[in-house]
Write a protein that holds these residues in place. Structure first.
Motif, PDB file in Angstrom:
ATOM      1  N   LEU A 224      43.485  34.204  39.121  1.00 35.32           N
ATOM      2  CA  LEU A 224      42.480  34.258  40.319  1.00 35.32           C
ATOM      3  C   LEU A 224      42.739  32.911  41.225  1.00 35.32           C
ATOM      4  CD1 LEU A 224      39.118  35.655  38.736  1.00 35.32           C
ATOM      5  CD2 LEU A 224      41.215  37.026  39.851  1.00 35.32           C
ATOM      6  N   PRO A 225      42.857  33.150  42.584  1.00 37.91           N
ATOM      7  CA  PRO A 225      42.796  32.099  43.488  1.00 37.91           C
ATOM      8  C   PRO A 225      41.439  31.312  43.449  1.00 37.91           C
ATOM      9  CG  PRO A 225      43.941  33.960  44.341  1.00 37.91           C
ATOM     10  CD  PRO A 225      43.205  34.380  43.322  1.00 37.91           C
ATOM     11  N   ALA A 226      41.169  30.339  43.850  1.00 34.95           N
ATOM     12  CA  ALA A 226      39.977  29.301  43.601  1.00 34.95           C
ATOM     13  C   ALA A 226      38.843  30.163  44.359  1.00 34.95           C
ATOM     14  CB  ALA A 226      39.954  28.044  44.150  1.00 34.95           C
ATOM     15  N   THR A 227      39.108  30.744  45.601  1.00 40.64           N
ATOM     16  CA  THR A 227      37.775  31.125  46.123  1.00 40.64           C
ATOM     17  C   THR A 227      37.430  32.587  45.412  1.00 40.64           C
ATOM     18  OG1 THR A 227      39.424  32.035  47.958  1.00 40.64           O
ATOM     19  CG2 THR A 227      38.208  30.199  48.621  1.00 40.64           C
ATOM     20  N   THR A 228      38.380  33.392  45.203  1.00 45.75           N
ATOM     21  CA  THR A 228      38.155  34.679  44.459  1.00 45.75           C
ATOM     22  C   THR A 228      37.684  34.443  43.081  1.00 45.75           C
ATOM     23  OG1 THR A 228      40.260  35.398  45.696  1.00 45.75           O
ATOM     24  CG2 THR A 228      39.350  36.743  43.696  1.00 45.75           C
ATOM     25  N   GLU A 229      38.221  33.214  42.479  1.00 46.75           N
ATOM     26  CA  GLU A 229      37.262  33.022  41.273  1.00 46.75           C
ATOM     27  C   GLU A 229      35.824  32.753  41.251  1.00 46.75           C
ATOM     28  OE1 GLU A 229      39.089  30.340  37.521  1.00 46.75           O
ATOM     29  OE2 GLU A 229      38.966  29.480  39.349  1.00 46.75           O
ATOM     30  N   SER A 230      35.516  31.797  42.386  1.00 51.35           N
ATOM     31  CA  SER A 230      34.168  31.529  42.273  1.00 51.35           C
ATOM     32  C   SER A 230      33.233  32.671  42.537  1.00 51.35           C
ATOM     33  CB  SER A 230      33.773  30.604  43.608  1.00 51.35           C
ATOM     34  OG  SER A 230      34.334  31.340  44.801  1.00 51.35           O
ATOM     35  N   MET A 231      33.569  33.838  43.102  1.00 53.80           N
ATOM     36  CA  MET A 231      32.893  35.018  43.207  1.00 53.80           C
ATOM     37  C   MET A 231      33.225  36.109  41.876  1.00 53.80           C
ATOM     38  SD  MET A 231      31.090  34.726  45.790  1.00 53.80           S
ATOM     39  CE  MET A 231      30.262  36.384  45.919  1.00 53.80           C
ATOM     40  N   LEU A 232      34.458  36.247  41.646  1.00 53.65           N
ATOM     41  CA  LEU A 232      34.662  37.366  40.749  1.00 53.65           C
ATOM     42  C   LEU A 232      34.642  36.563  39.195  1.00 53.65           C
ATOM     43  CD1 LEU A 232      35.687  40.124  40.109  1.00 53.65           C
ATOM     44  CD2 LEU A 232      38.041  39.524  40.770  1.00 53.65           C
ATOM     45  N   GLY A 233      34.955  35.402  38.985  1.00 49.44           N
ATOM     46  CA  GLY A 233      35.120  35.058  37.707  1.00 49.44           C
ATOM     47  C   GLY A 233      34.150  35.222  36.549  1.00 49.44           C
ATOM     48  N   LEU A 234      33.091  34.837  36.775  1.00 51.16           N
ATOM     49  CA  LEU A 234      31.710  35.093  35.974  1.00 51.16           C
ATOM     50  C   LEU A 234      31.530  36.455  35.756  1.00 51.16           C
ATOM     51  CD1 LEU A 234      30.284  33.501  33.893  1.00 51.16           C
ATOM     52  CD2 LEU A 234      28.560  33.077  35.734  1.00 51.16           C
ATOM     53  N   PRO A 235      31.407  37.252  36.731  1.00 48.01           N
ATOM     54  CA  PRO A 235      30.962  38.773  36.658  1.00 48.01           C
ATOM     55  C   PRO A 235      32.222  39.410  35.992  1.00 48.01           C
ATOM     56  CG  PRO A 235      30.521  38.109  38.839  1.00 48.01           C
ATOM     57  CD  PRO A 235      31.246  36.911  38.173  1.00 48.01           C
ATOM     58  N   LEU A 236      33.373  39.187  35.762  1.00 48.88           N
ATOM     59  CA  LEU A 236      34.416  39.738  35.297  1.00 48.88           C
ATOM     60  C   LEU A 236      34.531  39.421  33.888  1.00 48.88           C
ATOM     61  CD1 LEU A 236      37.371  41.307  35.165  1.00 48.88           C
ATOM     62  CD2 LEU A 236      38.258  39.266  35.731  1.00 48.88           C
ATOM     63  N   ILE A 237      34.152  38.024  33.631  1.00 46.63           N
ATOM     64  CA  ILE A 237      34.337  37.659  32.232  1.00 46.63           C
ATOM     65  C   ILE A 237      33.147  38.333  31.442  1.00 46.63           C
ATOM     66  CG2 ILE A 237      33.525  35.950  30.730  1.00 46.63           C
ATOM     67  CD1 ILE A 237      34.967  33.965  32.701  1.00 46.63           C
ATOM     68  N   SER A 238      31.893  38.550  32.206  1.00 52.10           N
ATOM     69  CA  SER A 238      30.525  39.130  31.644  1.00 52.10           C
ATOM     70  C   SER A 238      30.846  40.712  31.311  1.00 52.10           C
ATOM     71  CB  SER A 238      29.482  38.924  32.362  1.00 52.10           C
ATOM     72  OG  SER A 238      29.130  37.676  32.406  1.00 52.10           O
TER      73      SER A 238
END
Length: 318
Positions: A95-109
């Motif tokens: 994930l690119p950095a800006t995408t990771e800030s929005m998607l990272g945690l919801p995706l992990i959960s």
């Protein structure tokens, strides 16, 4: 051909040395060399060649190395699946950095809730780096960026590529104590004198911006070229310049509304296309296929709920 031969070959290439690989594998070097010779004989191709520092793969060896790593990953997945009834295995997502800030945690959960036995390896980085990793099969999938209205920059890659959503771009700068506030919207033609903090040439977002500035016939005033997202945001907060970024860049900043002001870029070319790129269907494990579906579902929910602002889903007929 045996799986152990693939493991031996992969380790030799990774270490660049037959002797070091033999030591790590707890084997006699002559026995390891014999196994590689048998493998080469079965394939009818030379896989390794000597160099002053040890060994390196031939052209055939480089191609075989990528496929061998993928084969081992699938073999390990098959063994785990046979041992446990629930979906298991691992998946690597970039994930690119800006995408990771929005998607990272919801995706992990979401993945943990749906598939608790699937192990997730998440990699953050620039779009170009993630594309190289996907091309080398070090990732199962990644979100990458494309230019609007042009032939895909990833055309011809041996991937599955699906456009997901468009991101609007915003001029963002630190709030000022004096001077007029930003309007709700601006055009690139209005930014000739605005000092900008931009990614370096070759970065996915920079390619989008360079094309948009060229179309608008504007020569941007570039104050800084920065590829690090934390450093970009630090320079922005220090008032060293403004940035042109998607709204998601503020997802990692506390009190963004109090610290920054922003204006939507009106130019039709000032859009970033987000692509879901993955290995071909037949190369993805069951865990990776499930994770890809969960990721697309997370994105739709974040956008549909209004959490991921400045975005529009790209709808497909099938």
């Amino acid at each position: 051909m045996e799986l152990r031969q693939l493991r031996y070959f992969i380790r030799i290439v990774e270490l660049g040395s037959m002797s070091r690989a033999a030591l790590e594998l707890d084997m006699v070097q002559s026995a390891l060399s014999q196994q590689i010779s048998r493998l080469e004989g079965e394939l009818g191709a030379r896989l390794l060649k000597r160099n002053p520092r040890g060994v390196e793969p031939t052209e055939a060896g480089t191609a075989f190395f990528r496929e061998a790593k993928l084969t081992l990953r699938h073999a390990e997945q098959a063994m785990r699946s046979a041992q446990q009834p629930r979906l298991t295995g691992s998946v690597s997502i970039g994930l690119p950095a800006t995408t990771e800030s929005m998607l990272g945690l919801p995706l992990i959960s979401a993945l943990r809730g749906r598939f608790p036995d699937v192990r997730l390896h998440m990699v953050g980085g620039m779009s170009g780096m993630l594309a190289d990793m996907l091309n080398a099969r070090a990732l199962d999938m990644a979100i990458l960026f494309d230019l609007r209205g042009r032939q895909s920059v990833f055309a011809g890659r041996n991937w599955t590529v699906r456009p997901l959503f468009e991101e609007e771009l915003f001029l963002i700068r630190a709030r000022r104590r004096q001077g007029p506030a930003l309007p709700a919207e601006v055009r690139l033609g209005d930014l000739g004198g605005e000092p900008l903090i931009l990614p370096t040439v070759g970065h996915g977002l920079r390619s989008v911006l360079d094309a948009a500035f060229t179309r608008a016939q504007v020569q941007p005033r570039i104050a800084l070229d920065v590829d690090s997202q934390p450093m970009t945001m630090a320079a922005l907060a220090a008032g060293l310049g403004a940035v042109i970024q998607p709204w998601a860049v503020m997802g990692s900043v506390k009190d963004a509304a109090q610290r920054f002001e922003w204006a939507r870029i009106q130019d039709e070319d000032a859009l970033r296309i987000n692509l879901l790129c993955s290995l071909k269907e037949e190369d993805l494990s069951p865990a990776a296929l499930a994770a890809r579906a969960v990721m697309a579902e997370c994105i739709r929910q974040l956008i549909g709920d209004g959490i991921w602002q400045g975005t529009r889903l790209i709808h497909h007929k099938n």
